[in-house]
Design an enzyme around this catalytic site. Structure first.
Site, mmCIF file in Angstrom:
data_model
loop_
_atom_site.group_PDB
_atom_site.id
_atom_site.type_symbol
_atom_site.label_atom_id
_atom_site.label_comp_id
_atom_site.label_asym_id
_atom_site.label_seq_id
_atom_site.Cartn_x
_atom_site.Cartn_y
_atom_site.Cartn_z
ATOM 1 N N HIS A 1 0.823 -1.221 0.000
ATOM 2 C CA HIS A 1 0.000 0.000 0.000
ATOM 3 C C HIS A 1 0.861 1.276 0.000
ATOM 4 O O HIS A 1 0.437 2.308 0.527
ATOM 5 C CB HIS A 1 -0.993 -0.025 1.178
ATOM 6 C CG HIS A 1 -0.363 -0.070 2.542
ATOM 7 N ND1 HIS A 1 -0.878 -0.816 3.576
ATOM 8 C CD2 HIS A 1 0.733 0.554 3.061
ATOM 9 C CE1 HIS A 1 -0.127 -0.654 4.655
ATOM 10 N NE2 HIS A 1 0.852 0.180 4.367
ATOM 11 N N HIS B 1 -2.353 4.624 9.598
ATOM 12 C CA HIS B 1 -1.029 5.210 9.871
ATOM 13 C C HIS B 1 -1.124 6.582 10.514
ATOM 14 O O HIS B 1 -0.218 7.394 10.385
ATOM 15 C CB HIS B 1 -0.231 5.346 8.575
ATOM 16 C CG HIS B 1 0.022 4.074 7.824
ATOM 17 N ND1 HIS B 1 -0.969 3.375 7.195
ATOM 18 C CD2 HIS B 1 1.157 3.384 7.601
ATOM 19 C CE1 HIS B 1 -0.438 2.304 6.596
ATOM 20 N NE2 HIS B 1 0.837 2.295 6.836
ATOM 21 N N GLU C 1 3.333 -5.319 8.952
ATOM 22 C CA GLU C 1 2.031 -5.119 8.280
ATOM 23 C C GLU C 1 1.517 -6.433 7.688
ATOM 24 O O GLU C 1 0.344 -6.534 7.320
ATOM 25 C CB GLU C 1 2.161 -4.053 7.183
ATOM 26 C CG GLU C 1 2.378 -2.669 7.763
ATOM 27 C CD GLU C 1 2.556 -1.578 6.712
ATOM 28 O OE1 GLU C 1 2.371 -0.408 7.046
ATOM 29 O OE2 GLU C 1 2.896 -1.893 5.546
ATOM 30 N N HIS D 1 9.895 -4.306 4.998
ATOM 31 C CA HIS D 1 10.376 -2.928 4.897
ATOM 32 C C HIS D 1 10.538 -2.314 6.281
ATOM 33 O O HIS D 1 9.900 -2.720 7.240
ATOM 34 C CB HIS D 1 9.513 -2.039 3.995
ATOM 35 C CG HIS D 1 8.101 -1.754 4.431
ATOM 36 N ND1 HIS D 1 7.141 -2.713 4.629
ATOM 37 C CD2 HIS D 1 7.464 -0.567 4.661
ATOM 38 C CE1 HIS D 1 5.985 -2.148 4.952
ATOM 39 N NE2 HIS D 1 6.151 -0.842 4.999
HETATM 40 C C1 DHB Z 1 6.048 3.348 2.621
HETATM 41 C C2 DHB Z 1 5.571 2.087 2.968
HETATM 42 C C3 DHB Z 1 4.438 1.963 3.789
HETATM 43 O O1 DHB Z 1 3.919 0.780 4.201
HETATM 44 C C4 DHB Z 1 3.782 3.079 4.237
HETATM 45 O O2 DHB Z 1 2.666 2.921 4.973
HETATM 46 C C5 DHB Z 1 4.252 4.339 3.903
HETATM 47 C C6 DHB Z 1 5.401 4.467 3.094
HETATM 48 C C7 DHB Z 1 7.225 3.503 1.729
HETATM 49 O O3 DHB Z 1 7.931 2.516 1.452
HETATM 50 O O4 DHB Z 1 7.463 4.619 1.248
HETATM 51 FE FE FE Z 2 2.281 1.073 5.683
#
Ligand code: DHB
Ligand code: FE
Length: 316
Positions: A12, A59, A240, A193
């Site tokens: 997302h 978020h 997530e 991530h």
């Molecule tokens: C990014 C990834 C995310 O899951 C998010 O909520 C906001 C930013 C990113 O990789 O930029």
């Molecule tokens: Fe996110």
């Protein structure tokens, strides 16, 4: 009866919204990611779901660190987005199915999930980006949604097992819903991530592929990881994946992986897309031997609800 056609897992990342607004889908950076949705579009066009149940994490648009429910279920007929500060256009609204929301809420509370019920709820990029990816274009989205938010932000977080069971409760409720609807279940975010701290930019392809394999084949196996162990392997925001666990839990039939795309990087993220088809297990609806509670089928849940209404069963 509602029918669960399958599940979709998708990233997302907010910057996808900017790429869509600027028409960059075919640019070399973006095309390996957007092409991964061609199969998703074909599948959705042939299955034509009426409703999407979307497991996601907020978020900071609707919930912030001051008040953050572990699980929250939308019970509205409309969900708006607002400027979240990512530099992406504010999204169109999504239509809600409040009747279905209340049906899911009844099942969830009955199963011991002390959820927060939200008759007003803003939805952030973790809902709107996946919607824009699944149903691109200007037109209103062709499904109503039930958004279910899972806290992946403020520790302590729910376990992988708890999220799998949350999904299972939703799946049983869908199987027992007496309106004739086709439902797709969506889990958003991930995969590996980390956006901040010493490990910012952390990605773990080997672990992501293992998670996708096991999610399709044997999601219970993934519950061997505690939340800290999962974060160690997937990054702080890789957790997530809890949303994907809930999505998988809601698939009550026989599950088959129909499509997968995995691409590094999109922004800071290993971007994954997955379609899991759900074939209802007809045998389960009769002479259900799967035991009480947890793994019981939708028909059994329905007949239990009916039985519970019989006057002779009400204690004097
Ligand atoms: C990014 C990834 C995310 O899951 C998010 O909520 C906001 C930013 C990113 O990789 O930029
Ligand atoms: Fe996110």
């Amino acid at each position: 009866m509602a029918r669960i056609i399958g599940g979709i897992g998708t990233t997302h990342v907010p910057s996808i919204g900017k790429a869509i607004a600027e028409g960059k889908q075919s640019d070399p950076y973006w095309s390996p990611f957007f092409r991964g949705f061609d199969e998703v579009h074909k599948w959705l066009a042939s299955e034509k779901p009426d409703v999407a149940v979307v497991f996601y994490n907020d978020h900071g648009l609707n919930f912030f660190l001051d008040k953050l429910p572990t699980f929250a279920v939308g019970a509205a007929n409309e969900y708006r987005n607002e400027d979240e500060g990512w530099g992406i256009p504010v999204s169109k609204s999504a239509a809600g199915d409040a009747d279905l929301s209340w049906h899911l809420i009844n099942q969830l509370v009955g199963d011991g999930f002390d959820i927060t019920i939200c008759q007003e709820m803003l939805v952030d990029h973790a809902v709107t980006i996946p919607m824009a990816l699944m149903w691109p274009g200007e037109a209103a989205w062709p499904v109503k949604i039930v958004p279910i938010s899972i806290n992946t932000v403020q520790h302590p977080l729910p376990s992988l097992m708890r999220c799998l069971n949350l999904g299972r409760s939703v799946g049983r409720a869908l199987d027992g819903y007496d309106k004739d609807l086709k439902v797709v279940v969506v889990g958003t975010g991930g995969l590996s991530h980390q956006l901040d701290g010493e490990r910012a930019g952390f990605i773990n392809k080997e672990f992501d592929l293992l998670c996708m394999d096991e999610l399709a084949r044997d999601p219970d196996a993934l519950t061997r990881y505690s939340v800290p162990q999962f974060i160690e392997r997937a990054g702080a925001q890789g957790i997530e994946f809890l949303n994907w666990m809930a999505m998988r839990g809601a698939l009550t039939g026989t599950v088959r992986e129909a499509h997968r795309n995995y691409h590094i990087p999109i922004s800071n993220t290993a971007a994954a897309t997955m379609v899991l088809e759900n074939v209802p297990v007809a045998a389960k609806a009769h002479g259900c031997t799967s035991g009480e509670g947890e793994s019981c089928c939708g028909s059994c849940v329905k007949s239990k609800i009916e039985a519970s209404k019989k006057p002779e069963q009400i204690p004097a």
